[in-house]
Motif scaffolding. Structure first.
Motif, PDB file in Angstrom:
ATOM      1  N   ASN B  80      39.060  38.322  41.104  1.00  0.00           N
ATOM      2  CA  ASN B  80      38.168  38.504  42.260  1.00  0.00           C
ATOM      3  C   ASN B  80      38.875  38.048  43.534  1.00  0.00           C
ATOM      4  N   PRO B  81      38.437  38.550  44.704  1.00  0.00           N
ATOM      5  CA  PRO B  81      39.027  38.091  45.963  1.00  0.00           C
ATOM      6  C   PRO B  81      38.902  36.573  46.120  1.00  0.00           C
ATOM      7  N   THR B  82      37.789  36.004  45.695  1.00  0.00           N
ATOM      8  CA  THR B  82      37.685  34.548  45.605  1.00  0.00           C
ATOM      9  C   THR B  82      37.353  34.229  44.148  1.00  0.00           C
ATOM     10  N   ALA B  84      36.536  31.609  42.343  1.00  0.00           N
ATOM     11  CA  ALA B  84      35.481  30.706  41.887  1.00  0.00           C
ATOM     12  C   ALA B  84      34.189  31.496  41.668  1.00  0.00           C
TER      13      ALA B  84
END
Lengths: 109, 138
Positions: B80-82, B84
């Protein structure tokens, strides 16, 4: 406050003392991730619920830190120990500072 | 169009950048895990991660984590782009160390769960989820 936020929780009406019950929670929220673009190509700012907690008579059951990767209308299912009759408190914390709460009582049979 | 020496060079550079990029994404996953564990070793068993093998819609992928004796479970999506996703912290009245939710996945990738057990050790589980339609509005 994001519009149309409505928490829904499912808690059994009664349990025996010391029983473990399953709780299900759902809250309607767009959970804008901050990754999407609108039709002009500008980024839609992030607006999510970043924390969810569940307490029973003041004692914590679960505390979830949420990131933008949680889906729209965040859903959680987990289990809680019920030592006595009392009340579950569910709290959601929005990015914009508002909180949404719901409470559900449970009886001991 | 014929390829000049310069074009070929540019292509090679682009290809290199592409192969390097996934590693950079993984580095931030490693950072997040290191931040969570404080650099401790990860055991391969002790945490169960349930996720579908194939998710048709990356916008809502049901996952579930279960780690008996865990005080906290960190969930990451490596692609994912971030990366978490969520951290579940269990309180004194948690009936079990299990939680289910629905997450967004940008594409086919590995979902990782790291559990902090009450004896101070850490366990890790990972599962690859194939995503047909990504969940990042792309």
């Amino acid at each position: 406050m994001a519009s149309g936020v409505k928490p829904r929780v499912k808690v059994p009406k009664s349990a025996s003392a010391g029983e473990v019950v399953t709780l299900k929670t759902l809250i309607s929220h767009p959970m804008e991730s901050g990754q999407r673009k609108d039709k002009d190509g500008s980024l839609i700012p992030r607006s999510i619920i970043n924390r969810f907690t569940c307490d029973f008579n003041g004692q914590n059951v679960i505390d979830v830190k949420m990131e933008p990767a949680i889906s729209t209308n965040p859903y959680f299912e987990f289990e809680a120990l019920v030592p006595e009759a009392g009340e579950f408190t569910f709290t959601w914390y929005d990015d914009d500072g508002s909180t949404y709460t719901d409470t559900k009582p449970i009886e001991i049979v | 169009m014929s390829l000049t020496r310069r074009d070929t060079f540019g292509l090679a550079l682009g290809a290199m950048a592409l192969t390097v990029l996934p590693f950079r994404a993984n580095a931030s996953v490693d950072d997040l895990i290191a931040e969570f564990t404080g650099g401790a070793d990860l055991a391969d068993s002790g945490v169960d991660l349930t996720a579908p093998e194939i998710a048709e819609n990356g916008n809502t992928v049901p996952i579930s984590v279960d780690a008996p004796g865990a005080s906290e479970i960190l969930v990451l999506a490596a692609g994912n782009p971030t990366p978490a996703v969520a951290t579940f912290a269990f309180g004194p009245l948690a009936g079990s160390r299990m939680a289910s939710t629905r997450i967004r996945l940008a594409g086919t990738q590995e979902v990782i769960a790291v559990a902090k057990l009450e004896d101070g050790t850490f366990a890790r589980a990972a599962k690859t989820v194939k995503v047909t339609i990504g969940g990042c509005g792309g």
